[in-house]
Design a protein around this motif. Structure first.
Motif, PDB file in Angstrom:
ATOM      1  N   ASN A   1       0.823  -1.208   0.000  1.00 62.08           N
ATOM      2  CA  ASN A   1       0.000   0.000   0.000  1.00 62.08           C
ATOM      3  C   ASN A   1       0.858   1.261   0.000  1.00 62.08           C
ATOM      4  OD1 ASN A   1      -2.393  -1.436  -0.023  1.00 62.08           O
ATOM      5  ND2 ASN A   1      -2.533  -1.510   2.217  1.00 62.08           N
ATOM      6  N   LEU A   2       2.096   1.121   0.514  1.00 60.40           N
ATOM      7  CA  LEU A   2       3.013   2.262   0.528  1.00 60.40           C
ATOM      8  C   LEU A   2       3.888   2.302  -0.724  1.00 60.40           C
ATOM      9  CD1 LEU A   2       4.099   2.094   4.281  1.00 60.40           C
ATOM     10  CD2 LEU A   2       2.649   3.829   3.211  1.00 60.40           C
ATOM     11  N   GLY A   3       3.583   1.427  -1.672  1.00 63.73           N
ATOM     12  CA  GLY A   3       4.282   1.450  -2.955  1.00 63.73           C
ATOM     13  C   GLY A   3       5.521   0.590  -3.030  1.00 63.73           C
ATOM     14  N   VAL A   4       5.704  -0.312  -2.060  1.00 69.19           N
ATOM     15  CA  VAL A   4       6.877  -1.193  -2.076  1.00 69.19           C
ATOM     16  C   VAL A   4       6.457  -2.538  -2.661  1.00 69.19           C
ATOM     17  CG1 VAL A   4       8.659  -2.304  -0.679  1.00 69.19           C
ATOM     18  CG2 VAL A   4       7.798  -0.049  -0.035  1.00 69.19           C
ATOM     19  N   HIS A   5       7.057  -2.905  -3.780  1.00 69.99           N
ATOM     20  CA  HIS A   5       6.665  -4.150  -4.458  1.00 69.99           C
ATOM     21  C   HIS A   5       7.901  -4.960  -4.841  1.00 69.99           C
ATOM     22  CE1 HIS A   5       2.488  -2.781  -4.907  1.00 69.99           C
ATOM     23  NE2 HIS A   5       2.998  -1.604  -5.170  1.00 69.99           N
ATOM     24  N   GLY A   6       7.637  -6.198  -5.284  1.00 68.64           N
ATOM     25  CA  GLY A   6       8.648  -7.035  -5.912  1.00 68.64           C
ATOM     26  C   GLY A   6       9.888  -7.271  -5.069  1.00 68.64           C
ATOM     27  N   ILE A   7      11.053  -7.127  -5.721  1.00 64.33           N
ATOM     28  CA  ILE A   7      12.331  -7.410  -5.064  1.00 64.33           C
ATOM     29  C   ILE A   7      12.552  -6.486  -3.863  1.00 64.33           C
ATOM     30  CG2 ILE A   7      14.828  -7.379  -5.377  1.00 64.33           C
ATOM     31  CD1 ILE A   7      13.604  -9.700  -6.741  1.00 64.33           C
ATOM     32  N   LYS A   8      12.130  -5.221  -4.019  1.00 66.44           N
ATOM     33  CA  LYS A   8      12.340  -4.269  -2.919  1.00 66.44           C
ATOM     34  C   LYS A   8      11.567  -4.702  -1.677  1.00 66.44           C
ATOM     35  CE  LYS A   8      12.318   0.671  -1.878  1.00 66.44           C
ATOM     36  NZ  LYS A   8      11.934   2.009  -2.347  1.00 66.44           N
ATOM     37  N   LYS A   9      10.341  -5.190  -1.871  1.00 69.43           N
ATOM     38  CA  LYS A   9       9.549  -5.679  -0.735  1.00 69.43           C
ATOM     39  C   LYS A   9      10.221  -6.908  -0.106  1.00 69.43           C
ATOM     40  CE  LYS A   9       5.947  -8.264  -1.317  1.00 69.43           C
ATOM     41  NZ  LYS A   9       4.638  -8.772  -1.762  1.00 69.43           N
ATOM     42  N   LEU A  10      10.782  -7.747  -0.971  1.00 70.45           N
ATOM     43  CA  LEU A  10      11.444  -8.963  -0.479  1.00 70.45           C
ATOM     44  C   LEU A  10      12.626  -8.626   0.434  1.00 70.45           C
ATOM     45  CD1 LEU A  10      11.578 -12.107  -0.764  1.00 70.45           C
ATOM     46  CD2 LEU A  10      13.161 -11.736  -2.646  1.00 70.45           C
ATOM     47  N   PHE A  11      13.431  -7.629   0.006  1.00 75.53           N
ATOM     48  CA  PHE A  11      14.653  -7.331   0.758  1.00 75.53           C
ATOM     49  C   PHE A  11      14.429  -6.341   1.906  1.00 75.53           C
ATOM     50  CE2 PHE A  11      16.590  -9.200  -2.997  1.00 75.53           C
ATOM     51  CZ  PHE A  11      17.618  -9.949  -2.432  1.00 75.53           C
ATOM     52  N   THR A  12      13.332  -5.571   1.865  1.00 73.85           N
ATOM     53  CA  THR A  12      13.106  -4.601   2.947  1.00 73.85           C
ATOM     54  C   THR A  12      12.082  -5.074   3.981  1.00 73.85           C
ATOM     55  OG1 THR A  12      11.451  -3.483   1.576  1.00 73.85           O
ATOM     56  CG2 THR A  12      13.697  -2.602   1.529  1.00 73.85           C
ATOM     57  N   ILE A  13      11.235  -6.011   3.615  1.00 71.86           N
ATOM     58  CA  ILE A  13      10.206  -6.500   4.549  1.00 71.86           C
ATOM     59  C   ILE A  13      10.411  -7.982   4.878  1.00 71.86           C
ATOM     60  CG2 ILE A  13       7.736  -6.800   4.962  1.00 71.86           C
ATOM     61  CD1 ILE A  13       8.576  -3.882   4.815  1.00 71.86           C
ATOM     62  N   THR A  14      10.297  -8.836   3.858  1.00 74.74           N
ATOM     63  CA  THR A  14      10.303 -10.285   4.087  1.00 74.74           C
ATOM     64  C   THR A  14      11.647 -10.763   4.642  1.00 74.74           C
ATOM     65  OG1 THR A  14       8.838 -10.464   2.177  1.00 74.74           O
ATOM     66  CG2 THR A  14       9.779 -12.503   3.029  1.00 74.74           C
ATOM     67  N   PHE A  15      12.723 -10.365   3.970  1.00 70.73           N
ATOM     68  CA  PHE A  15      14.044 -10.854   4.380  1.00 70.73           C
ATOM     69  C   PHE A  15      14.404 -10.450   5.809  1.00 70.73           C
ATOM     70  CE2 PHE A  15      18.708 -10.742   4.418  1.00 70.73           C
ATOM     71  CZ  PHE A  15      18.981 -12.041   4.021  1.00 70.73           C
ATOM     72  N   PRO A  16      14.236  -9.165   6.215  1.00 72.32           N
ATOM     73  CA  PRO A  16      14.538  -8.816   7.615  1.00 72.32           C
ATOM     74  C   PRO A  16      13.686  -9.596   8.626  1.00 72.32           C
ATOM     75  CG  PRO A  16      14.398  -6.834   6.275  1.00 72.32           C
ATOM     76  CD  PRO A  16      13.912  -7.966   5.419  1.00 72.32           C
ATOM     77  N   LEU A  17      12.429  -9.902   8.257  1.00 70.96           N
ATOM     78  CA  LEU A  17      11.566 -10.629   9.192  1.00 70.96           C
ATOM     79  C   LEU A  17      12.071 -12.048   9.461  1.00 70.96           C
ATOM     80  CD1 LEU A  17       7.989  -9.567   7.987  1.00 70.96           C
ATOM     81  CD2 LEU A  17       9.095  -8.953  10.134  1.00 70.96           C
ATOM     82  N   ILE A  18      12.638 -12.671   8.434  1.00 69.97           N
ATOM     83  CA  ILE A  18      13.087 -14.064   8.616  1.00 69.97           C
ATOM     84  C   ILE A  18      14.589 -14.140   8.868  1.00 69.97           C
ATOM     85  CG2 ILE A  18      11.216 -14.991   7.200  1.00 69.97           C
ATOM     86  CD1 ILE A  18      13.251 -15.373   4.930  1.00 69.97           C
ATOM     87  N   LEU A  19      15.267 -12.989   9.015  1.00 68.27           N
ATOM     88  CA  LEU A  19      16.715 -13.008   9.225  1.00 68.27           C
ATOM     89  C   LEU A  19      17.139 -13.820  10.457  1.00 68.27           C
ATOM     90  CD1 LEU A  19      19.492 -12.074   8.292  1.00 68.27           C
ATOM     91  CD2 LEU A  19      19.193 -10.006   9.674  1.00 68.27           C
TER      92      LEU A  19
END
Length: 559
Positions: A191-209
């Motif tokens: 909703n804030l305009g973060v999609h695709g690879i950027k969403k993967l590395f800024t949201i998903t990846f830090p959550l499962i780090l």
């Protein structure tokens, strides 16, 4: 107005002042002193004794001033580091694809990944020798058409085996973490305009780090501790566990002090890695609701088929070691060379010559698993229902051998119990103690997990009816814990029948096991009998996994 009494009923106190759980806690604490603290204290003390028996830093000076020794240290770190990197590169994307997309045959892929993890690394190394060794099947096939490939022996081969063997740790950890992500966080990012690879590395990846680091630590520790793979295909490339074994075996009773110093160095490295991982994830733990797991993304058919094929190929290659071993166990041999035709001669030879190894393996594992179940249930009960400083200390000490190489544990037990009044070296008892100490964490953790799910009011009701606490535990609590305990115990069983690192230090002719026999048969060039023994372990492992799935009622085994 009728007032309902909602407060919990007080536990009935028995007139006797004897508190059984306090006594059991103290007894288990004494056992940890005897079989964990005392051996490691002796190992530590031994490492500071010079060859003439006086306290000295001689061995440490020798280790860090001799290029050969710190080259071995570098080799261990090099192998462990790159195995971890490649395992992560393989495990993380595969876990992401299988978990987030509509990959075909997910359950089969998961089962193949788990099967590849459950057999010991040295069987993987052995199967790669059969394929890519100097007389390997693929080597001869490719040579016949004029293609020469690099040798499997050396550091590249070790990293290959470790990567394919240990990437399931990261795959299984990451799969669980991705399934636990709250999808609303990713939706908010979109909703804030973060999609695709950027969403993967800024949201998903830090959550499962934190989970990725936990899996990476498992791979690093397992690679650092493994003895079988480097000794089989390392040839001149030595690592620390092999150095410990060679230093100890080269001068039995003579250079054990130097082997102790090397063991202490490994323990320090393992501890530093554990602290580093804890420090990194300290402020990165996120509590998420699993009520809204991420939805499965549907791929277009060609992409779906392509990704499914890639995931199946990786899982098949990593599991193929068991298939190779089973097939070669039925191929005729002439000395160290496989010849045309199939036969059961290798199995007949094994049953005649190495029957006692088979008997030892399963009898020691059976005795060990009974002890592990009883102790594991008692320790978990004390930790959960009767927490205290003493129970915390016991719980922490029980986990120490989990992150320490088996060869170090074997050496510490041998040093501690190689003299009167407790002379256990050369007996089956020291083997069983090593297995229990090294593998009990699986049972303790599964017992603790199931106990947290049980309502304590059931036990309190039983005690209030006059049943003694111990009788309540064995008659009610233990029965309710059984499914979870048995799942963990089966993992302990699988790890025990495949154990090589500690067995190779502790065994004698009378107490040799299957894993030791596989190692000695490969060294002698008896590849047929080694394949037959490996196949037996593989079959026992598969049957154990099927039993776990049957008991737990799920298709996945958690680690």
């Amino acid at each position: 107005m009728i007032c309902r009494k909602t407060s919990r009923t007080k536990v009935h106190k028995h007139p006797t002042s004897f508190e059984p759980w306090a006594a059991i806690s103290f007894l288990i604490f004494l056992m940890t002193i005897a079989f964990i603290i005392y051996p490691f204290y002796n190992l530590f003390l031994q490492s500071f004794k010079s060859t003439s028996g006086i306290l000295s830093l001689e061995h440490y000076r020798n280790f860090f001033s001799t290029p050969y020794y710190y080259k071995v240290l570098f080799n261990s770190l090099y192998i462990s580091f790159f195995s971890t990197i490649f395992a992560a590169l393989l495990g993380i994307p595969m876990a992401y694809f299988v978990t987030r997309y509509n990959i075909l045959g997910k359950k089969m892929i998961n089962l193949m990944v788990i099967l590849s993890l459950m057999s010991p690394p040295f069987i993987g190394a052995y199967s790669w020798i059969l394929l890519l060794g100097r007389n390997g099947f693929l080597t001869r096939l490719l040579n016949s058409i004029g293609i020469n490939i690099p040798s499997i022996y050396g550091p590249v081969g070790i990293i290959l085996v470790f990567t394919l063997k240990f990437y399931p740790y990261i795959y299984l950890y990451v799969s669980g973490a991705i399934n636990s992500i709250d999808s609303s966080m990713e939706e908010a990012a979109e909703n804030l305009g973060v999609h695709g690879i950027k969403k993967l590395f800024t949201i998903t990846f830090p959550l499962i780090l934190p989970t990725i680091l936990a899996g990476a630590l498992m791979v690093f520790m397992s690679s650092l501790a493994d003895f079988g793979t480097p000794v089989l295909i390392g040839e001149g490339f030595k690592v620390l566990p092999v150095l410990i074994y060679q230093e100890y075996m080269s001068e039995v009773g003579g250079n054990a002090t130097f082997a102790s110093a090397v063991s202490v160095i490994i323990v320090i490295i393992s501890t530093l890695m554990l602290l580093f991982q804890k420090k990194v994830v300290e402020n990165r733990n996120y509590n998420m609701s699993v009520l809204r797991p991420p939805a499965i993304i549907k791929l277009k058919q060609p992409v779906q088929i392509l990704l499914s094929a890639i995931c199946f190929m990786v899982a098949f290659i990593s599991m193929s070691q068991q298939i190779v071993v089973v097939i070669t166990s039925f191929i005729k041999t002439s000395g160290p060379i496989f010849v045309r035709g199939f036969s059961t001669a290798s199995y007949i030879t094994v049953m005649h010559k190495l029957g006692h190894n088979i008997f030892n393996t399963f009898s020691y594992a059976t005795i060990s698993i009974i002890i592990m179940i009883i102790l594991g249930m008692l320790i978990s009960y004390i930790n959960v229902r009767k927490p205290s400083k003493l129970s915390n200390v016991v719980d922490t000490l029980m986990m120490v051998p989990y992150v320490i190489p088996g060869s170090v544990l074997g050496l510490s037990l041998l040093i501690a119990f190689n003299r009167k009044p407790i002379l256990l070296s050369g007996t089956m008892f020291i083997m069983i103690i090593a297995y229990v100490v090294r593998k009990i964490p699986y049972t303790v953790r599964s017992s603790t997990a199931i106990l947290y799910q049980l309502d304590a009011n059931i036990e309190e009701a039983s005690i209030n009816l006059g049943v003694t606490p111990l009788k309540t535990f064995f008659k009610i609590t233990a029965r309710l814990m059984a499914p979870g305990v048995i799942s963990g115990a089966m993992l302990s069983w699988i790890a025990t029948i495949n154990e090589l690192s500690s067995s190779i230090i502790l065994y004698t002719g009378k107490t040799s096991t299957i894993s030791v026999a596989i190692y000695t048969e490969v060294v002698r060039g008896s590849f047929g009998t080694a394949a037959a023994l490996s196949s037996m372990l593989t079959m026992a492992t598969i049957v154990s996994i099927l039993i776990i799935n049957k008991i737990s009622g799920v298709q996945n085994v958690s680690i």
